[in-house]
Design a protein around this motif. Structure first.
Motif, short mmCIF file in Angstrom:
data_model
loop_
_atom_site.label_atom_id
_atom_site.label_comp_id
_atom_site.label_asym_id
_atom_site.label_seq_id
_atom_site.Cartn_x
_atom_site.Cartn_y
_atom_site.Cartn_z
N LEU A 1 0.35 -1.21 -0.06
CA LEU A 1 0.13 0.22 -0.17
C LEU A 1 0.96 1.43 -0.01
O LEU A 1 0.03 2.30 -0.79
CB LEU A 1 -1.21 -0.12 1.12
CG LEU A 1 -2.27 -0.51 1.24
CD1 LEU A 1 -2.91 -1.06 2.55
CD2 LEU A 1 -3.11 -0.47 0.48
N ILE A 2 1.94 1.46 0.79
CA ILE A 2 2.94 2.57 0.61
C ILE A 2 3.33 3.43 -0.27
O ILE A 2 3.40 4.05 -1.11
CB ILE A 2 3.80 2.18 1.87
CG1 ILE A 2 3.46 2.34 3.57
CG2 ILE A 2 5.13 2.95 2.46
CD1 ILE A 2 4.32 1.94 4.83
N GLN A 3 3.97 1.74 -0.86
CA GLN A 3 4.25 1.44 -2.15
C GLN A 3 3.34 2.11 -3.36
O GLN A 3 4.24 2.98 -4.13
CB GLN A 3 5.01 0.81 -2.59
CG GLN A 3 5.91 0.40 -4.50
CD GLN A 3 7.28 1.27 -4.76
OE1 GLN A 3 7.38 0.89 -2.69
NE2 GLN A 3 8.07 1.46 -4.95
N MET A 4 2.38 1.43 -3.13
CA MET A 4 1.26 2.23 -4.22
C MET A 4 1.53 4.09 -4.00
O MET A 4 1.00 4.53 -5.17
CB MET A 4 0.31 1.68 -4.23
CG MET A 4 0.29 0.22 -4.98
SD MET A 4 -1.44 -0.87 -5.20
CE MET A 4 -2.35 -0.54 -3.14
N LEU A 5 0.82 4.23 -2.78
CA LEU A 5 0.87 5.62 -2.24
C LEU A 5 2.30 6.74 -2.53
O LEU A 5 1.90 7.77 -2.70
CB LEU A 5 0.12 5.54 -0.86
CG LEU A 5 -1.90 5.31 -0.71
CD1 LEU A 5 -1.60 4.69 1.35
CD2 LEU A 5 -2.44 5.73 -1.52
N LYS A 6 3.12 6.33 -3.02
CA LYS A 6 4.04 6.88 -2.99
C LYS A 6 3.83 6.85 -4.85
O LYS A 6 4.72 7.91 -4.97
CB LYS A 6 5.62 5.75 -2.96
CG LYS A 6 5.84 5.67 -1.45
CD LYS A 6 7.06 4.37 -1.57
CE LYS A 6 8.16 5.34 -1.68
NZ LYS A 6 9.48 4.38 -2.15
N ARG A 7 3.74 6.63 -5.03
CA ARG A 7 3.74 6.78 -6.47
C ARG A 7 2.25 7.58 -6.95
O ARG A 7 2.42 8.66 -7.79
CB ARG A 7 2.36 5.71 -7.38
CG ARG A 7 2.95 5.42 -9.16
CD ARG A 7 4.13 5.19 -9.73
NE ARG A 7 3.95 4.68 -10.96
CZ ARG A 7 4.61 3.75 -11.51
NH1 ARG A 7 4.25 2.31 -10.91
NH2 ARG A 7 4.11 3.30 -12.64
N VAL A 8 1.86 8.19 -6.26
CA VAL A 8 0.89 8.80 -6.02
C VAL A 8 1.35 10.35 -5.67
O VAL A 8 1.19 11.77 -6.50
CB VAL A 8 -0.45 8.47 -4.93
CG1 VAL A 8 -1.11 10.48 -5.10
CG2 VAL A 8 -1.20 8.10 -5.39
N VAL A 9 2.23 10.36 -5.13
CA VAL A 9 2.86 11.32 -5.21
C VAL A 9 4.15 11.64 -5.35
O VAL A 9 3.98 13.31 -6.41
CB VAL A 9 3.57 11.61 -3.12
CG1 VAL A 9 4.91 12.98 -3.27
CG2 VAL A 9 2.77 11.63 -1.93
N ASN A 10 4.95 10.56 -6.47
CA ASN A 10 5.77 11.10 -7.15
C ASN A 10 5.19 11.53 -8.79
O ASN A 10 5.36 12.30 -9.70
CB ASN A 10 6.06 9.49 -7.36
CG ASN A 10 7.51 9.49 -6.20
OD1 ASN A 10 7.78 10.48 -5.86
ND2 ASN A 10 7.65 8.42 -5.96
N GLU A 11 4.21 10.75 -9.05
CA GLU A 11 3.76 10.95 -10.37
C GLU A 11 2.20 11.62 -10.62
O GLU A 11 1.23 11.58 -12.13
CB GLU A 11 3.85 10.40 -11.08
CG GLU A 11 4.03 8.43 -11.23
CD GLU A 11 4.06 7.97 -12.31
OE1 GLU A 11 3.87 7.71 -13.15
OE2 GLU A 11 5.52 6.91 -11.64
N GLY A 12 0.76 10.81 -9.83
CA GLY A 12 -0.48 10.95 -9.42
C GLY A 12 -0.73 12.71 -9.10
O GLY A 12 0.01 13.54 -9.92
N THR A 13 -2.12 12.18 -8.50
CA THR A 13 -2.51 13.90 -8.01
C THR A 13 -2.13 14.62 -7.21
O THR A 13 -2.13 15.30 -6.88
CB THR A 13 -3.83 13.64 -7.88
OG1 THR A 13 -3.87 12.74 -6.61
CG2 THR A 13 -5.31 12.55 -8.68
N GLY A 14 -0.79 13.60 -7.10
CA GLY A 14 -0.06 14.30 -5.46
C GLY A 14 1.21 14.84 -6.12
O GLY A 14 2.19 15.64 -5.18
#
Length: 274
Positions: free
Chosen positions: A118-131
């Protein structure tokens, strides 16, 4: 979906990265609503959770401290965490009158592997997604996972950030949900709540006293777990395209899919200001 983007198939990681509502609802239905509510309660959500599909979209009224506690469970290798407001009470002469400690009773709610995925997937949000504006606009480079949130009609904006030693939540809205932002561009969590968290981390990073927080890093994901995430964030739904355009030729369908993928990438770059 806020962008009417139904022509692509998303992985779970892609659904989280770009906040795709339909993916969230499908995952909820497959996992089971009752099981999901039970897990949320174990992770620290105490508010009433109505057992309906829209639960996946954030329809319940939940406090910031509950959300921070639930995310802290992920950051704590799947062990539950109970947040508390006060650490101590002191007099005006700085004499400590009473200290408060975290409540006991941590339990393993998620497996360590699931928490790390889950943490790895949510890191993607910050690196290239909505965040992603956390990186591109505010220059915050901490090892960070997170999630944006925007409620119906832009009444509320959310951002929860996780680092290895710190979880922080931000909410922007009004007590009366009829008070709303005029557009998603203004009212989305990435535009309202995320800047508060970003500014906080900028100040943390500038203070050497907090180096242990700012320089902390999540452990690398084991190779067997990396393989579970080894897939594209999204791809064209060729069956959907064939139904509309009647194309059975694989090469022409693939070419159309690549065109759509490039178009989608361009859209996300414009959306996130990259």
């Amino acid at each position: 979906n806020s962008e009417e983007n139904y022509d692509l198939k998303y992985s779970m990681e892609g659904g989280l990265t770009y906040s795709i509502n339909t993916v969230a609802v499908h995952v909820l239905e497959k996992a089971g609503i009752d099981r999901t509510v039970l897990l949320a309660k174990k992770m620290g959500i105490t508010s009433e959770l109505e057992r309906v599909p829209s639960l996946a979209l954030g329809t319940p009224s939940i406090s910031v401290i509950e959300m921070v506690g639930a995310y802290a469970c992920m950051a704590n290798n799947g062990r539950s965490v109970k947040p508390y407001y006060l650490t101590s009470i002191a007099s005006r002469d700085n004499v400590v009158l009473e200290n408060f400690n975290a409540a006991k009773g941590e339990q393993q709610v998620l497996t360590k592997d699931n928490a790390n995925i889950l943490i790895q997937m949510l890191k993607r949000v910050v690196n290239e997604g909505t965040g992603a504006s956390m990186r591109s606009k505010y220059g915050v480079t901490n090892d960070m996972a997170g999630k944006t949130g925007t409620t119906q009609s832009n009444a509320d904006g959310w951002f929860i950030a996780m680092t290895p030693k710190l979880v922080i939540g931000s909410w922007v809205g009004a007590d009366d949900p009829r008070i709303r932002f005029r557009s998603t561009a203004l009212g989305q969590g990435a535009s309202t709540a995320l800047p508060i968290v970003a500014t906080f981390f900028q100040q943390v990073n500038a203070d050497k006293e907090f180096a242990s927080l700012s320089q902390a890093r999540f452990p690398p994901l084991p190779s067997n777990l990396e393989q579970k995430l080894s897939c594209d964030l999204y791809k064209s739904d060729t069956n959907f395209l064939q139904k509309i355009f009647g194309k059975k030729n694989k090469e022409s369908t693939r070419a159309f899919g690549e065109k759509e993928k490039k178009k989608k990438k361009g859209f996300f770059k414009r959306l996130l200001g990259l």
